[in-house]
Design a protein around this motif. Structure first.
Motif, PDB file in Angstrom:
ATOM      1  N   GLU A 245      44.250  -2.095  37.172  1.00 54.79           N
ATOM      2  CA  GLU A 245      44.333  -0.904  38.016  1.00 54.79           C
ATOM      3  C   GLU A 245      43.097  -0.026  37.833  1.00 54.79           C
ATOM      4  O   GLU A 245      42.564   0.530  38.802  1.00 54.79           O
ATOM      5  N   ALA A 246      42.635   0.098  36.588  1.00 58.54           N
ATOM      6  CA  ALA A 246      41.452   0.913  36.322  1.00 58.54           C
ATOM      7  C   ALA A 246      40.222   0.345  37.013  1.00 58.54           C
ATOM      8  O   ALA A 246      39.414   1.088  37.588  1.00 58.54           O
ATOM      9  N   LEU A 247      40.057  -0.980  36.984  1.00 60.77           N
ATOM     10  CA  LEU A 247      38.915  -1.606  37.654  1.00 60.77           C
ATOM     11  C   LEU A 247      38.974  -1.375  39.160  1.00 60.77           C
ATOM     12  O   LEU A 247      37.971  -1.016  39.786  1.00 60.77           O
ATOM     13  N   GLU A 248      40.159  -1.573  39.745  1.00 62.66           N
ATOM     14  CA  GLU A 248      40.290  -1.409  41.195  1.00 62.66           C
ATOM     15  C   GLU A 248      40.053   0.042  41.604  1.00 62.66           C
ATOM     16  O   GLU A 248      39.367   0.320  42.599  1.00 62.66           O
ATOM     17  N   THR A 249      40.599   0.984  40.830  1.00 64.55           N
ATOM     18  CA  THR A 249      40.421   2.397  41.147  1.00 64.55           C
ATOM     19  C   THR A 249      38.966   2.807  40.998  1.00 64.55           C
ATOM     20  O   THR A 249      38.425   3.543  41.833  1.00 64.55           O
ATOM     21  N   THR A 250      38.315   2.325  39.945  1.00 64.98           N
ATOM     22  CA  THR A 250      36.908   2.662  39.732  1.00 64.98           C
ATOM     23  C   THR A 250      36.037   2.083  40.835  1.00 64.98           C
ATOM     24  O   THR A 250      35.051   2.714  41.256  1.00 64.98           O
ATOM     25  N   LYS A 251      36.360   0.900  41.322  1.00 62.22           N
ATOM     26  CA  LYS A 251      35.609   0.292  42.427  1.00 62.22           C
ATOM     27  C   LYS A 251      35.626   1.202  43.652  1.00 62.22           C
ATOM     28  O   LYS A 251      34.593   1.414  44.307  1.00 62.22           O
ATOM     29  N   ILE A 252      36.791   1.749  43.963  1.00 59.95           N
ATOM     30  CA  ILE A 252      36.903   2.619  45.143  1.00 59.95           C
ATOM     31  C   ILE A 252      36.021   3.851  44.977  1.00 59.95           C
ATOM     32  O   ILE A 252      35.273   4.232  45.886  1.00 59.95           O
ATOM     33  N   HIS A 253      36.084   4.480  43.811  1.00 60.03           N
ATOM     34  CA  HIS A 253      35.288   5.689  43.581  1.00 60.03           C
ATOM     35  C   HIS A 253      33.806   5.357  43.496  1.00 60.03           C
ATOM     36  O   HIS A 253      32.964   6.186  43.870  1.00 60.03           O
ATOM     37  N   SER A 254      33.465   4.167  43.033  1.00 60.61           N
ATOM     38  CA  SER A 254      32.075   3.742  42.994  1.00 60.61           C
ATOM     39  C   SER A 254      31.512   3.580  44.404  1.00 60.61           C
ATOM     40  O   SER A 254      30.415   4.057  44.711  1.00 60.61           O
ATOM     41  N   VAL A 255      32.266   2.915  45.260  1.00 58.14           N
ATOM     42  CA  VAL A 255      31.830   2.706  46.649  1.00 58.14           C
ATOM     43  C   VAL A 255      31.681   4.034  47.378  1.00 58.14           C
ATOM     44  O   VAL A 255      30.785   4.222  48.197  1.00 58.14           O
ATOM     45  N   ALA A 256      32.579   4.991  47.074  1.00 59.63           N
ATOM     46  CA  ALA A 256      32.545   6.292  47.733  1.00 59.63           C
ATOM     47  C   ALA A 256      31.495   7.221  47.136  1.00 59.63           C
ATOM     48  O   ALA A 256      31.284   8.325  47.647  1.00 59.63           O
ATOM     49  N   GLY A 257      30.834   6.796  46.040  1.00 54.65           N
ATOM     50  CA  GLY A 257      29.833   7.638  45.400  1.00 54.65           C
ATOM     51  C   GLY A 257      30.425   8.815  44.658  1.00 54.65           C
ATOM     52  O   GLY A 257      29.765   9.846  44.490  1.00 54.65           O
ATOM     53  N   LYS A 258      31.662   8.673  44.179  1.00 60.16           N
ATOM     54  CA  LYS A 258      32.353   9.774  43.506  1.00 60.16           C
ATOM     55  C   LYS A 258      32.240   9.719  41.986  1.00 60.16           C
ATOM     56  O   LYS A 258      32.739  10.622  41.309  1.00 60.16           O
ATOM     57  N   LEU A 259      31.619   8.676  41.451  1.00 54.70           N
ATOM     58  CA  LEU A 259      31.480   8.582  40.005  1.00 54.70           C
ATOM     59  C   LEU A 259      30.276   9.401  39.549  1.00 54.70           C
ATOM     60  O   LEU A 259      29.195   9.313  40.136  1.00 54.70           O
ATOM     61  N   SER A 260      30.453  10.175  38.505  1.00 55.32           N
ATOM     62  CA  SER A 260      29.342  10.951  37.970  1.00 55.32           C
ATOM     63  C   SER A 260      28.404  10.040  37.183  1.00 55.32           C
ATOM     64  O   SER A 260      28.773   8.928  36.779  1.00 55.32           O
ATOM     65  N   THR A 261      27.188  10.506  36.953  1.00 57.69           N
ATOM     66  CA  THR A 261      26.197   9.722  36.220  1.00 57.69           C
ATOM     67  C   THR A 261      26.701   9.391  34.821  1.00 57.69           C
ATOM     68  O   THR A 261      27.197  10.251  34.107  1.00 57.69           O
ATOM     69  N   GLY A 262      26.590   8.129  34.453  1.00 63.10           N
ATOM     70  CA  GLY A 262      27.047   7.699  33.136  1.00 63.10           C
ATOM     71  C   GLY A 262      28.512   7.355  33.067  1.00 63.10           C
ATOM     72  O   GLY A 262      29.020   7.027  31.993  1.00 63.10           O
ATOM     73  N   SER A 263      29.209   7.418  34.208  1.00 65.68           N
ATOM     74  CA  SER A 263      30.633   7.103  34.206  1.00 65.68           C
ATOM     75  C   SER A 263      30.859   5.620  33.968  1.00 65.68           C
ATOM     76  O   SER A 263      30.041   4.780  34.334  1.00 65.68           O
ATOM     77  N   MET A 264      31.990   5.324  33.355  1.00 68.38           N
ATOM     78  CA  MET A 264      32.380   3.938  33.147  1.00 68.38           C
ATOM     79  C   MET A 264      33.673   3.694  33.913  1.00 68.38           C
ATOM     80  O   MET A 264      33.723   3.891  35.113  1.00 68.38           O
ATOM     81  N   LEU A 265      34.722   3.305  33.232  1.00 69.20           N
ATOM     82  CA  LEU A 265      36.007   3.119  33.882  1.00 69.20           C
ATOM     83  C   LEU A 265      36.736   4.448  34.025  1.00 69.20           C
ATOM     84  O   LEU A 265      36.649   5.315  33.148  1.00 69.20           O
ATOM     85  N   LEU A 266      37.450   4.609  35.127  1.00 67.91           N
ATOM     86  CA  LEU A 266      38.391   5.726  35.224  1.00 67.91           C
ATOM     87  C   LEU A 266      39.581   5.403  34.331  1.00 67.91           C
ATOM     88  O   LEU A 266      40.211   4.356  34.485  1.00 67.91           O
ATOM     89  N   THR A 267      39.879   6.278  33.411  1.00 69.89           N
ATOM     90  CA  THR A 267      40.936   5.993  32.446  1.00 69.89           C
ATOM     91  C   THR A 267      42.227   6.744  32.727  1.00 69.89           C
ATOM     92  O   THR A 267      43.229   6.511  32.064  1.00 69.89           O
TER      93      THR A 267
END
Length: 515
Positions: A245-267
């Motif tokens: 679930e964390a990988l899938e959720t992080t993929k969505i935020h990655s594609v949308a450009g919502k991850l901050s610099t240095g982010s890894m997995l959404l936990t």
């Protein structure tokens, strides 16, 4: 001779491979073919400037760059770095003996620095899937991409660093991240806790039921009764994200450009709170260059809609299909894309425009017609899709003044986790079903059918309140969750009775609500 460099583009939340073919011939000029958009066509200027800063002269040859497959439109500046590498390799300006082992993505600045791109995580996943040994991405994306194991991920800050890696002359080493240790360290950190909420025990029980079964919930109460305050604490009692679930959720935020610099997995599970002025496209996704909307950014988490009736009718109605199907399909003339949308809908509203209908101490100033118009902003079919509809009364003074500590989120969460574990065991052989809210009619008859007394009670209330077939299904789902919380194998009449009690908008009496 044609030189091939491998990169990737993102469609929806999945990456697909792009082969960048470069040939250097006698003549002058540079051509980029393969359905490039404006950003890709402008790469020539960025590449020439970046090469000049690195001390590399742009080849005085005719350069033809083909982005294959040629029938798929290429968008964005993420192909700058692999195209620059391809140009130099085709002209034999650099030695790249292991170029076919790399997938490369990155945007170039005019000064030769490498800028971050969207979708680094799905690109890394696709690189490993296709058998690439190494991946080069911008340094600001490296921690995001490095969560993918069995893949050497290099983060570069400049074009020169990328060229040194390809030539085997770099001192940079692949970034390695212990994702499971990080996951365990960050998974239980929350800003809010239910121990801070005084009183409202019935509402807390409803929240517990909703989280235990993944049910949608609507809160109806006057201003200041604690609707938003309690909704913000819901993530603290939801089950932790699994690794998938964390990988899938992080993929969505990655594609949308919502991850901050240095982010890894959404936990932690997403908690999205769009304002009621949000547009339908911003909510469901899409646009000229398709991007995930708020309902996809809330995937595996919570979509909280405060002031529910204030949202435009067109915005609310687009929720109906993803609530049922847990996926949203965006179809336009030039593309069709699917985004996951398995979210828990939490909404809150006042009982009338002034907010004080049924208030114990304040008088409502709204006319019946005003109340009716206000409530009619939410359609019946949408209300039917909300499993729990809860009335909230203002907190009594004695509850606010008490010094006795309230039950903590950790205590509530332990019961929620126990109920979810029962559901996971029950549905382990049912594809696509992980919690009670996802049961279809077949599974309802198999796992949630009540005993004779419960069925009689349900028939009586449905007949009296003229409930719909969808309400019937949702009552059974909620009753199944209540039984799981109690540790009961079968759904009984008391579970049905409690589930019916959570359908406040279906009841015409016994409630202070104007429904």
């Amino acid at each position: 001779m044609v030189t091939k460099v491998y990169s990737a583009a993102v469609h929806g939340i999945e990456a697909f491979p792009i082969t960048i073919e470069v040939i250097a011939e006698k003549g002058i000029g540079t051509s980029i073919i393969g359905l490039p958009d404006t950003a890709v066509r402008e790469s020539y200027q960025r590449i020439t400037s970046a090469l000049s800063v690195c001390g590399v002269v742009f080849p005085h040859r005719k350069i033809v760059i083909n982005l294959a497959p040629a029938d798929v439109r290429k968008e964005g500046a993420g192909f700058d770095l692999p195209m620059a590498v391809g140009i130099l390799a085709a002209h034999r300006s650099i030695e790249t003996p292991t170029l076919n082992e790399y997938m490369i993505a990155g945007e170039l600045s005019l000064d030769g620095s490498v800028l971050p791109v969207r979708g680094a995580l799905p690109i890394a996943i696709k690189a490993r899937e296709l058998g690439f040994k190494r991946l080069i991405v911008p340094a600001k994306n490296v921690t995001e991409a490095a969560v993918v194991n069995n893949l050497e991920v290099f983060g570069v800050s400049t074009l020169q660093e990328a060229l040194e890696i390809l030539a085997g002359e770099s001192r940079l080493t692949p970034v390695v991240i212990n994702t499971r240790a990080l996951f365990a360290q960050e998974a239980d950190k929350f800003d809010f806790d239910f121990s801070e909420v005084k009183g409202q025990e019935a509402v807390k029980r409803a929240f517990e039921v909703a989280c235990a079964g993944g049910h949608n919930i609507l809160l109806i109460g006057s201003p200041g009764s604690g609707k938003s305050m309690m909704a913000k604490r819901l993530p603290s009692i939801l089950p932790p994200l699994s690794m998938s679930e964390a990988l899938e959720t992080t993929k969505i935020h990655s594609v949308a450009g919502k991850l901050s610099t240095g982010s890894m997995l959404l936990t932690s599970r997403p908690f999205r709170t769009p304002h009621h002025t949000v547009s339908p496209v911003a909510l469901v996704g899409g646009g000229a260059s398709p991007q995930p909307g708020e309902i996809s950014l809330a995937h595996n988490g919570i979509l909280y809609l405060d002031e529910f009736p204030e949202f435009p009718r067109a915005v609310l109605e687009v929720l109906r299909q993803p609530i049922e199907d847990r996926v949203i399909t965006i179809s336009r003339a030039k593309y069709t894309v699917d985004y996951p949308a398995s979210f828990m809908l939490v909404a809150s509203m006042n009982p009338c425009p002034c907010g004080y209908y049924g208030h114990p101490t304040r008088k409502c100033t709204c006319s019946p017609s005003q109340v009716s118009r206000y409530l009619n902003r939410i359609s019946g079919p949408l209300l039917d899709r909300i499993d729990l509809q809860i009335e909230i009364q203002p907190v009594a003074f004695d509850d606010m003044a008490t010094t006795i500590p309230a039950e903590s989120s950790a205590q509530i969460r332990s019961r929620v986790l126990t109920a979810r574990m029962r559901q996971q065991e029950r549905y382990k052989n049912e594809a696509g079903v992980h919690c009670n809210a996802q049961m279809n009619s077949r599974l309802l008859r198999k796992y949630a059918w009540p005993d004779a007394a419960g069925l009689a009670k349900l028939k009586e209330r449905m007949t009296k309140l003229n409930m719909t077939a969808r309400a019937f299904d949702r009552i059974l789902r909620v009753a199944r969750t209540i039984a799981d919380l109690e540790g009961c194998e079968n759904v009984q009449s008391l579970h049905i009775a409690e589930a019916i009690g959570y359908r406040n908008l279906d009841r015409s009496s016994g409630s202070s609500l104007p429904f």
